[in-house]
Write an enzyme that holds these catalytic residues in place. Structure first.
Site, PDB file in Angstrom:
ATOM      1  N   SER A 135       0.650  -8.084 -16.243  1.00 44.30           N
ATOM      2  CA  SER A 135      -0.619  -8.587 -16.784  1.00 44.30           C
ATOM      3  C   SER A 135      -1.712  -8.336 -15.757  1.00 44.30           C
ATOM      4  O   SER A 135      -1.428  -8.258 -14.551  1.00 44.30           O
ATOM      5  CB  SER A 135      -0.518 -10.100 -17.027  1.00 44.30           C
ATOM      6  OG  SER A 135      -1.804 -10.681 -17.153  1.00 44.30           O
ATOM      7  N   TYR A 148       1.702 -18.336 -14.065  1.00 46.60           N
ATOM      8  CA  TYR A 148       1.782 -17.048 -14.788  1.00 46.60           C
ATOM      9  C   TYR A 148       1.357 -15.916 -13.862  1.00 46.60           C
ATOM     10  O   TYR A 148       2.018 -14.878 -13.780  1.00 46.60           O
ATOM     11  CB  TYR A 148       0.888 -17.125 -16.020  1.00 46.60           C
ATOM     12  CG  TYR A 148       0.888 -15.902 -16.907  1.00 46.60           C
ATOM     13  CD1 TYR A 148       1.918 -15.697 -17.826  1.00 46.60           C
ATOM     14  CD2 TYR A 148      -0.150 -14.977 -16.862  1.00 46.60           C
ATOM     15  CE1 TYR A 148       1.913 -14.590 -18.666  1.00 46.60           C
ATOM     16  CE2 TYR A 148      -0.165 -13.873 -17.689  1.00 46.60           C
ATOM     17  CZ  TYR A 148       0.866 -13.678 -18.596  1.00 46.60           C
ATOM     18  OH  TYR A 148       0.856 -12.578 -19.423  1.00 46.60           O
TER      19      TYR A 148
HETATM   20  P1  NDP Z   1       4.196 -13.209 -27.836  1.00 44.78           P
HETATM   21  O1  NDP Z   1       4.171 -14.652 -27.532  1.00 44.78           O
HETATM   22  O2  NDP Z   1       3.542 -12.714 -29.065  1.00 44.78           O
HETATM   23  O3  NDP Z   1       5.735 -12.703 -27.862  1.00 44.78           O
HETATM   24  C1  NDP Z   1       6.594 -13.035 -26.824  1.00 44.78           C
HETATM   25  C2  NDP Z   1       7.976 -12.531 -27.128  1.00 44.78           C
HETATM   26  O4  NDP Z   1       8.831 -12.873 -26.014  1.00 44.78           O
HETATM   27  C3  NDP Z   1       8.572 -13.176 -28.361  1.00 44.78           C
HETATM   28  O5  NDP Z   1       9.395 -12.239 -29.024  1.00 44.78           O
HETATM   29  C4  NDP Z   1       9.439 -14.287 -27.764  1.00 44.78           C
HETATM   30  O6  NDP Z   1      10.488 -14.663 -28.629  1.00 44.78           O
HETATM   31  C5  NDP Z   1       9.953 -13.586 -26.523  1.00 44.78           C
HETATM   32  N1  NDP Z   1      10.468 -14.503 -25.504  1.00 44.78           N
HETATM   33  C6  NDP Z   1       9.823 -15.501 -24.858  1.00 44.78           C
HETATM   34  N2  NDP Z   1      10.648 -16.112 -23.990  1.00 44.78           N
HETATM   35  C7  NDP Z   1      11.846 -15.480 -24.100  1.00 44.78           C
HETATM   36  C8  NDP Z   1      13.097 -15.648 -23.470  1.00 44.78           C
HETATM   37  N3  NDP Z   1      13.313 -16.592 -22.535  1.00 44.78           N
HETATM   38  N4  NDP Z   1      14.110 -14.824 -23.808  1.00 44.78           N
HETATM   39  C9  NDP Z   1      13.935 -13.862 -24.751  1.00 44.78           C
HETATM   40  N5  NDP Z   1      12.760 -13.651 -25.373  1.00 44.78           N
HETATM   41  C10 NDP Z   1      11.737 -14.471 -25.055  1.00 44.78           C
HETATM   42  O7  NDP Z   1       3.608 -12.486 -26.543  1.00 44.78           O
HETATM   43  P2  NDP Z   1       2.979 -11.030 -26.316  1.00 44.78           P
HETATM   44  O8  NDP Z   1       3.552 -10.046 -27.240  1.00 44.78           O
HETATM   45  O9  NDP Z   1       1.531 -11.200 -26.215  1.00 44.78           O
HETATM   46  O10 NDP Z   1       3.504 -10.779 -24.826  1.00 44.78           O
HETATM   47  C11 NDP Z   1       4.482  -9.807 -24.479  1.00 44.78           C
HETATM   48  C12 NDP Z   1       4.378  -9.571 -22.987  1.00 44.78           C
HETATM   49  O11 NDP Z   1       3.078  -9.080 -22.677  1.00 44.78           O
HETATM   50  C13 NDP Z   1       4.579 -10.827 -22.136  1.00 44.78           C
HETATM   51  O12 NDP Z   1       5.320 -10.515 -20.983  1.00 44.78           O
HETATM   52  C14 NDP Z   1       3.151 -11.208 -21.765  1.00 44.78           C
HETATM   53  O13 NDP Z   1       3.110 -11.954 -20.564  1.00 44.78           O
HETATM   54  C15 NDP Z   1       2.522  -9.845 -21.631  1.00 44.78           C
HETATM   55  N6  NDP Z   1       1.070  -9.853 -21.736  1.00 44.78           N
HETATM   56  C16 NDP Z   1       0.443 -10.285 -22.878  1.00 44.78           C
HETATM   57  C17 NDP Z   1      -0.934 -10.286 -22.952  1.00 44.78           C
HETATM   58  C18 NDP Z   1      -1.702 -10.761 -24.137  1.00 44.78           C
HETATM   59  O14 NDP Z   1      -2.920 -10.896 -24.049  1.00 44.78           O
HETATM   60  N7  NDP Z   1      -1.062 -10.994 -25.273  1.00 44.78           N
HETATM   61  C19 NDP Z   1      -1.747  -9.839 -21.812  1.00 44.78           C
HETATM   62  C20 NDP Z   1      -0.988  -9.410 -20.678  1.00 44.78           C
HETATM   63  C21 NDP Z   1       0.362  -9.413 -20.661  1.00 44.78           C
HETATM   64  P3  NDP Z   1      10.836 -16.215 -28.966  1.00 44.78           P
HETATM   65  O15 NDP Z   1       9.619 -16.836 -29.545  1.00 44.78           O
HETATM   66  O16 NDP Z   1      11.994 -16.159 -29.878  1.00 44.78           O
HETATM   67  O17 NDP Z   1      11.163 -16.865 -27.660  1.00 44.78           O
END
Ligand code: NDP
Length: 238
Positions: A135, A148
């Site tokens: 990020s 974070y």
């Molecule tokens: P979302 O919240 O939309 O999706 C997150 C995903 O991660 C879900 O599929 C969730 O599934 C899964 N997840 C969370 N915890 C776990 C776990 N312990 N084990 C397995 N799966 C897990 O987030 P984004 O798509 O926005 O984010 C994806 C990545 O991008 C992250 O690493 C985030 O930090 C990064 N990011 C996002 C930004 C943004 O603005 N959106 C900006 C910068 C970075 P479930 O709900 O089933 O746990």
């Protein structure tokens, strides 16, 4: 056919990457922690739309025992994308130790767990690609998101160090540093918050998960000499 493991792919950036890699002919392994119905619907969509196998596993990537169990069920992973992540917004002094640990387990320790288990078969083949989804806050830190930022800063250092360790084995390790991307992770922000943030972003909009997915595909397919890089995708924000 290459096998890609994309963690956290029940929605958002992970789901978009799963579609992109499947559309380009990869066998796709997707995981999530809670949202099993969503994960299974992505699996079905991928198998019917792109005619490639897709394996879906519920697995808490922050729990080494579960990750170890997951890897016993997988073919050798050619491309590993550490995407699963959670956010936490609040004052550091008010954050519980349990929440801090969950942040580190999910956003940083999970990268270690998957890499530890994926690297041996990559080294044996002298080929492999690892992409960590970091990020912008891992580069510059965000108020109210100290945990974070610390986890993502750790992901950046992990990426650079591991790239050096694995370059002799022809395994490339890079990270993406997205800015504000339109996913559920930001649905806690109010419309006013989003408008205020947009005024800081030169592109004047949020990024889409599909844009991040396209860059992920391009980085994974970049020349092998590109490794150890933290690549921004933030509309010119930072
Ligand atoms: P979302 O919240 O939309 O999706 C997150 C995903 O991660 C879900 O599929 C969730 O599934 C899964 N997840 C969370 N915890 C776990 C776990 N312990 N084990 C397995 N799966 C897990 O987030 P984004 O798509 O926005 O984010 C994806 C990545 O991008 C992250 O690493 C985030 O930090 C990064 N990011 C996002 C930004 C943004 O603005 N959106 C900006 C910068 C970075 P479930 O709900 O089933 O746990």
């Amino acid at each position: 056919m290459k096998t890609v493991l994309i963690t956290g792919a029940s929605r958002g950036i992970g789901a978009a990457m799963a579609r992109t890699f499947a559309a380009n002919g990869c066998r796709t392994v997707i995981t999530c922690r809670n949202s099993e119905a969503d994960l299974l619907s992505i699996k079905e969509e991928i198998e019917t739309s792109y005619n490639v196998p897709c394996m879906a596993h519920v697995c808490d990537m922050g729990d080494f025992k579960q990750v170890e169990q997951l890897f016993t069920q997988l073919p050798p992973v050619d491309i590993l994308i550490n995407n699963a992540g959670i956010s936490y917004f609040g004052l550091l002094s008010e954050m519980s130790v349990a929440d801090w640990r969950r942040m580190m387990d999910t956003n940083l320790n999970a990268c270690f767990y998957t890499c530890k288990l994926a690297i041996p078969s990559m080294v044996a083949k002298k080929e492999g690609r690892i992409l960590n989804i970091s990020s912008v806050w891992g580069n510059c830190g965000s108020s109210m998101e100290t945990a974070y930022s610390a986890a993502k800063g750790g992901v950046n250092a992990f990426t650079k160090a591991l790239a050096k360790e694995l370059a002799p084995s022809n395994i490339q390790v890079n990270a993406l540093a997205p800015g504000l991307i339109d996913t559920a992770m930001n649905h806690c922000l109010s419309a006013e918050d989003i408008e205020a943030l947009k005024t800081e972003i030169p592109a004047d909009r949020l990024g889409s998960p599909e844009e991040v997915a396209l860059l992920a595909w391009q980085v994974v397919n970049a020349p092998a000499y590109m490794t150890g890089q933290i690549i921004g995708i933030d509309g010119g924000w930072f």
